[in-house]
Design an enzyme around this catalytic site. Structure first.
Site, PDB file in Angstrom:
ATOM      1  N   GLY A  69       0.915  -1.075  -0.129  1.00 49.44           N
ATOM      2  CA  GLY A  69      -0.074  -0.046  -0.221  1.00 49.44           C
ATOM      3  C   GLY A  69       0.888   0.949   0.232  1.00 49.44           C
ATOM      4  N   SER A  70      -0.054   2.329   0.283  1.00 49.18           N
ATOM      5  CA  SER A  70       0.849   3.659   0.291  1.00 49.18           C
ATOM      6  C   SER A  70       2.289   3.855   1.359  1.00 49.18           C
ATOM      7  CB  SER A  70      -0.075   4.058   0.975  1.00 49.18           C
ATOM      8  OG  SER A  70      -0.947   4.135   1.878  1.00 49.18           O
ATOM      9  N   CYS A  98       1.408   0.584  -8.535  1.00 49.44           N
ATOM     10  CA  CYS A  98       3.150   1.225  -8.111  1.00 49.44           C
ATOM     11  C   CYS A  98       3.956   1.506  -8.602  1.00 49.44           C
ATOM     12  CB  CYS A  98       3.842   0.279  -6.737  1.00 49.44           C
ATOM     13  SG  CYS A  98       3.738  -1.612  -7.462  1.00 49.44           S
ATOM     14  N   GLY A 124       2.381   2.130   5.511  1.00 49.43           N
ATOM     15  CA  GLY A 124       3.803   1.285   6.165  1.00 49.43           C
ATOM     16  C   GLY A 124       4.238   1.782   6.950  1.00 49.43           C
ATOM     17  N   GLU A 180       6.033  -3.739   0.927  1.00 52.87           N
ATOM     18  CA  GLU A 180       5.849  -2.827  -0.124  1.00 52.87           C
ATOM     19  C   GLU A 180       5.170  -1.851  -0.839  1.00 52.87           C
ATOM     20  OE1 GLU A 180       7.525  -4.701  -3.125  1.00 52.87           O
ATOM     21  OE2 GLU A 180       7.891  -6.563  -2.293  1.00 52.87           O
TER      22      GLU A 180
HETATM   23  P1  NAD Z   1      -3.375   1.988   1.057  1.00 50.41           P
HETATM   24  O1  NAD Z   1      -2.517   2.767   1.894  1.00 50.41           O
HETATM   25  O2  NAD Z   1      -4.494   3.585   1.457  1.00 50.41           O
HETATM   26  O3  NAD Z   1      -4.190   0.615   1.630  1.00 50.41           O
HETATM   27  C1  NAD Z   1      -3.130  -0.071   1.520  1.00 50.41           C
HETATM   28  C2  NAD Z   1      -4.041  -1.344   2.233  1.00 50.41           C
HETATM   29  O4  NAD Z   1      -3.512  -1.259   3.831  1.00 50.41           O
HETATM   30  C3  NAD Z   1      -5.488  -1.365   2.705  1.00 50.41           C
HETATM   31  O5  NAD Z   1      -6.093  -2.978   2.512  1.00 50.41           O
HETATM   32  C4  NAD Z   1      -6.092  -0.665   3.984  1.00 50.41           C
HETATM   33  O6  NAD Z   1      -6.970  -1.280   4.331  1.00 50.41           O
HETATM   34  C5  NAD Z   1      -4.310  -0.844   4.460  1.00 50.41           C
HETATM   35  N1  NAD Z   1      -4.808   0.182   5.781  1.00 50.41           N
HETATM   36  C6  NAD Z   1      -4.276   0.798   5.484  1.00 50.41           C
HETATM   37  N2  NAD Z   1      -4.109   1.795   6.682  1.00 50.41           N
HETATM   38  C7  NAD Z   1      -3.630   0.811   7.046  1.00 50.41           C
HETATM   39  C8  NAD Z   1      -3.179   0.505   9.428  1.00 50.41           C
HETATM   40  N3  NAD Z   1      -3.250   1.799   9.600  1.00 50.41           N
HETATM   41  N4  NAD Z   1      -2.412  -0.335   9.471  1.00 50.41           N
HETATM   42  C9  NAD Z   1      -3.602  -1.249   8.598  1.00 50.41           C
HETATM   43  N5  NAD Z   1      -3.624  -1.629   7.632  1.00 50.41           N
HETATM   44  C10 NAD Z   1      -3.757  -0.604   7.277  1.00 50.41           C
HETATM   45  O7  NAD Z   1      -3.403   2.252  -0.139  1.00 50.41           O
HETATM   46  P2  NAD Z   1      -4.345   1.860  -2.251  1.00 50.41           P
HETATM   47  O8  NAD Z   1      -4.913   3.174  -1.808  1.00 50.41           O
HETATM   48  O9  NAD Z   1      -4.916   0.949  -1.289  1.00 50.41           O
HETATM   49  O10 NAD Z   1      -3.035   1.224  -3.074  1.00 50.41           O
HETATM   50  C11 NAD Z   1      -1.983   2.159  -3.921  1.00 50.41           C
HETATM   51  C12 NAD Z   1      -0.623   2.346  -3.378  1.00 50.41           C
HETATM   52  O11 NAD Z   1      -0.502   1.312  -2.779  1.00 50.41           O
HETATM   53  C13 NAD Z   1      -0.125   3.505  -4.057  1.00 50.41           C
HETATM   54  O12 NAD Z   1       1.018   4.260  -2.969  1.00 50.41           O
HETATM   55  C14 NAD Z   1       0.658   2.169  -4.154  1.00 50.41           C
HETATM   56  O13 NAD Z   1       2.092   2.648  -4.667  1.00 50.41           O
HETATM   57  C15 NAD Z   1       0.797   0.877  -2.899  1.00 50.41           C
HETATM   58  N6  NAD Z   1       0.646   0.451  -3.779  1.00 50.41           N
HETATM   59  C16 NAD Z   1       1.993  -0.890  -3.737  1.00 50.41           C
HETATM   60  C17 NAD Z   1       2.686  -1.752  -4.520  1.00 50.41           C
HETATM   61  C18 NAD Z   1       4.426  -2.505  -4.649  1.00 50.41           C
HETATM   62  O14 NAD Z   1       4.788  -4.013  -4.901  1.00 50.41           O
HETATM   63  N7  NAD Z   1       5.441  -1.702  -3.837  1.00 50.41           N
HETATM   64  C19 NAD Z   1       1.976  -2.590  -4.725  1.00 50.41           C
HETATM   65  C20 NAD Z   1       0.617  -2.022  -5.183  1.00 50.41           C
HETATM   66  C21 NAD Z   1       0.306  -0.174  -4.690  1.00 50.41           C
END
Ligand code: NAD
Length: 509
Positions: A242-243, A298, A247, A264
Site C-alpha cells: 500500500g501507500s 505502483c 507502511g 511493498e
Molecule cells: P492504502 O495504503 O490506502 O491501503 C493499502 C491497504 O492497507 C488497504 O488494505 C488498507 O485498508 C490498509 N491499511 C491502511 N492503513 C492501515 C493501517 N494503519 N493498519 C492496517 N492496515 C492499513 O493504499 P491503496 O490506495 O489501496 O493503494 C495504492 C498504494 O499502494 C500506492 O501508494 C501504491 O504505490 C501502493 N502499492 C504498492 C505496491 C508495491 O508492490 N510496492 C503494489 C501495489 C500498490
C-alpha cells in the site's frame, strides 16, 4: 435521463458481479456495512459485512491452529493446493478478470493479465516446493556437519492494496502455502468482492485435494481490521502492500513486537531517455507505463528525464499518442484508459496538477475530466507536465496518470535527478549506448529495486524478485529467492565424532 441510464448500468454491473461470484462458487454474505462499489459508474454493487475485531482475532486463531498441522505436511504435498488453485484460476480466468474490471476499473486485457500473473506465480510456487534449499558449509571441526535448514514461519498476514486486488494476494499466498505457512488476508476495503472470489477458490482447492481449508482466512474491512494483524503476536510475518503512509504506521508497530514485516509501498518511478534512444520504441513503452491502468500501478512511470537534444521530438510523439488514447468504460473492447478508483483519487490528481503549475510547470496535454458515466465516475485524460526542476510535487507519488518531464544535459545529472526522490521501486533507461546502460545498472546508477533497459517501468514478470528500496520499504515478493522471507532459517551443527572439539580452537577442560 443520464442518471437513470447510469443507475441501470450499475444494476446491470451488480448483477454481473453476483453471477460471477456464484459461478466461482463464492458464498454471498448477507448485506452489511462495507460497500462494494464499481469505479465504472461509481455506483454501489452490493454491501457486505465488515469483520468485527473479535472475528478477526478468531480468524488469526484458526490460522495459527491450522499451522500446527500444515507445517509438517511435506512441501511438495502442500503444493497440491496451489496446483489445484492454478487449475481453478485457469478455468475461471475470464470471470475473475471481469470481476477485477468491475471492482478496480482495469481494462479487460490488464485484468485478465492480472489473473494470468496469479497462475504464473502458482506455477513458480509448485516448482519451488521442491527447491526450498538449505546449504551445507564445511565445518572447521573434524567429524562435524554444518548446515542450514529452512522451516515454515507461522501465520502470514497479508494486507493488500486496491490496484492489484488479486495478483498481490497470489504472490504472497502461493509462496507462503508451499513454505508451510497459513495466511490471513485483509484485502483493500475497496475490492472486497474479488477477495471473496479468491478466498472461495482457494478453500475449494484445499478441499479438492484433501488439505485443511483453514490454512486460509479472509478478514474484510478498513485500516482498523488490518490493525488486528499488525498488533497480533501470532502473526509471524506481516506482508503489507500500500501507500508509504500505511507502511509508516504499521512497520514500527510490527517491529515493536519483534514481528517480521515485508513492505511493498509506493513508488515514484523514473525513466531516462538518452540521445541514442530509439524514440519510437521509447514512446510506446512510456505511454503504456505512464497512462496504462490510468496511472494506478505502483510501477507507473511518473517522471521522464529526457536529454535536451531529444526532449522536443519525444514530447511531440507522446502528445500525439496521448491524444489518441481511448478513455472510457473498461469493459468495452479497445478501451485503454479506465476510471480512477474514486473521487479522492481525482481530487489528488487535480491538486497535484495545480501544485505543478504553480511550481512553474507547463501542461503539455491532458488532465481534464471525461464524462463517461456521470458525476460519480472519475475518468480523466492522462496528463503530461513539463517541469523546470524536480519540485516537491514531483517528489511525491500521486496515484493518478500524471507524467512529469524533466530535462538534462549531463548523464550524471540525469542519474542524480532520477535518484533524487524518497521512493525506490522501479526505473528504466532508454539508450543504445552500452556504457550508459551499464552505468544505470551499476552501483552508482539507479537506486531502485527494479532497473530496466529499453523497457518501461511497469509490467514485471513473476520470475524476478519484486520490490523496492528507500520509502518503498525494502520488501521482496514473488520470484527468485523471495520465499526466504516466508520461512525461518536454522543453522544446524551435527557432531558425528566421538570427540567434542570447540569452535575457534577453544579449550575448556
Ligand atoms: P492504502 O495504503 O490506502 O491501503 C493499502 C491497504 O492497507 C488497504 O488494505 C488498507 O485498508 C490498509 N491499511 C491502511 N492503513 C492501515 C493501517 N494503519 N493498519 C492496517 N492496515 C492499513 O493504499 P491503496 O490506495 O489501496 O493503494 C495504492 C498504494 O499502494 C500506492 O501508494 C501504491 O504505490 C501502493 N502499492 C504498492 C505496491 C508495491 O508492490 N510496492 C503494489 C501495489 C500498490
Amino acid at each position: 435521463m443520464t442518471n437513470t441510464l447510469n443507475d441501470r448500468l450499475t444494476r446491470d454491473l451488480s448483477g454481473r458481479a453476483t453471477n460471477i461470484l456464484r459461478a466461482l462458487g463464492a458464498e454471498l454474505p448477507p448485506p452489511g456495512e462495507l460497500p462494494a462499489r464499481t469505479p465504472i459508474t461509481g455506483g454501489l454493487l452490493t454491501t457486505l459485512p465488515a469483520t468485527m475485531p473479535a472475528d478477526a482475532d478468531a480468524a488469526i486463531g484458526r490460522a495459527a491452529e491450522a499451522f500446527r498441522g500444515w507445517r509438517t505436511v511435506p512441501a511438495p504435498v502442500r503444493a497440491a493446493v496451489v496446483r489445484r488453485l492454478a487449475e481453478l484460476l485457469t478455468a475461471h480466468k475470464t470471470e475473475l478478470g471481469e470481476l477485477v474490471t468491475l471492482e478496480a476499473g482495469k481494462i479487460g486485457p490488464e485484468a485478465v493479465g492480472e489473473v494470468q500473473e496469479m497462475i504464473d506465480v502458482c506455477e513458480f510456487a509448485i516448482g519451488l516446493s521442491r527447491q526450498l534449499y538449505g546449504r551445507t558449509m564445511p565445518s572447521e571441526r573434524p567429524g562435524h556437519r554444518l548446515m542450514e535448514t529452512w522451516h515454515p514461519l507461522g501465520v502470514v498476514g497479508v494486507i493488500s492494496a486496491f490496484n492489484f486486488p488479486v495478483a498481490v494476494w497470489a504472490w504472497n499466498t502461493a509462496i507462503a502455502l508451499v513454505c508451510g505457512d497459513t495466511v490471513v488476508w485483509k484485502p483493500s476495503e475497496t475490492t472486497p468482492l474479488t477477495a471473496l472470489a479468491c478466498h472461495s477458490l482457494l478453500r475449494r482447492a484445499a478441499v479438492d485435494v484433501g488439505a485443511d481449508p483453514e490454512v486460509h482466512q479472509l478478514i474484510q474491512g478498513g485500516a482498523e481490521v488490518g490493525a488486528r494483524l499488525v498488533d497480533d503476536e501470532r502473526v509471524a510475518l506481516l506482508s503489507a502492500t500500500g501507500s508509504v503512509r500505511m507502511g509508516r504506521t504499521v512497520a514500527p508497530k510490527v517491529a515493536a513486537r519483534f514481528g517480521r514485516c515485508l513492505l511493498e509501498l509506493g513508488g515514484n518511478n523514473g525513466a531516462i531517455v538518452t540521445p541514442t534512444a530509439d524514440l519510437e520504441l521509447a514512446s510506446r513503452a512510456i505511454v503504456f507505463a505512464a497512462a496504462g491502468t490510468a496511472g494506478q500501478r505502483c510501477t507507473t512511470l511518473r517522471r521522464l528525464i529526457a536529454h535536451a537534444d531529444i526532449v522536443g521530438p519525444l514530447l511531440r510523439q507522446l502528445e500525439n499518442a496521448y491524444g489518441q488514447l481511448p478513455v472510457g468504460n473498461p469493459l468495452h473492447e479497445g478501451m485503454l484508459v479506465g476510471p480512477l478508483i474514486n473521487e479522492s483519487a481525482y481530487t489528488a490528481m487535480r491538486s497535484a496538477l495545480d501544485r505543478a503549475l504553480s511550481d512553474g510547470g507547463e501542461l503539455v496535454c491532458g488532465g481534464e475530466r471525461v464524462d463517461v458515466h456521470g458525476d460519480n465516475a472519475f475518468y480523466v485524460r492522462p496528463a503530461i507536465v513539463r517541469m523546470p526542476t524536480q519540485t516537491g510535487v514531483v517528489r511525491d507519488e500521486t496515484f493518478a496518470p500524471i507524467l512529469y518531464v524533466l530535462t538534462y544535459r549531463d548523464f550524471d545529472h540525469a542519474i542524480a535527478l532520477h535518484n533524487g526522490v524518497p521512493q525506490g521501486l522501479s526505473s528504466a533507461i532508454f539508450t543504445a549506448d552500452q556504457r550508459e546502460a551499464e552505468r544505470f545498472l551499476a552501483a552508482d546508477g539507479s537506486d531502485c529495486g527494479i532497473a530496466n533497459v529499453n523497457i518501461g517501468t511497469s509490467g514485471a514478470e513473476i520470475g524476478g524478485a519484486f520490490g523496492g528500496e528507500k520509502h518503498t520499504g525494502g520488501g521482496r515478493e514473488s520470484g527468485s529467492d523471495s520465499w526466504k522471507a516466508y520461512m525461518r532459517r536454522a543453522t544446524n551443527t551435527v557432531n558425528y565424532s566421538p570427540d567434542l572439539p570447540l569452535a575457534q580452537g577453544i579449550k575448556f577442560t
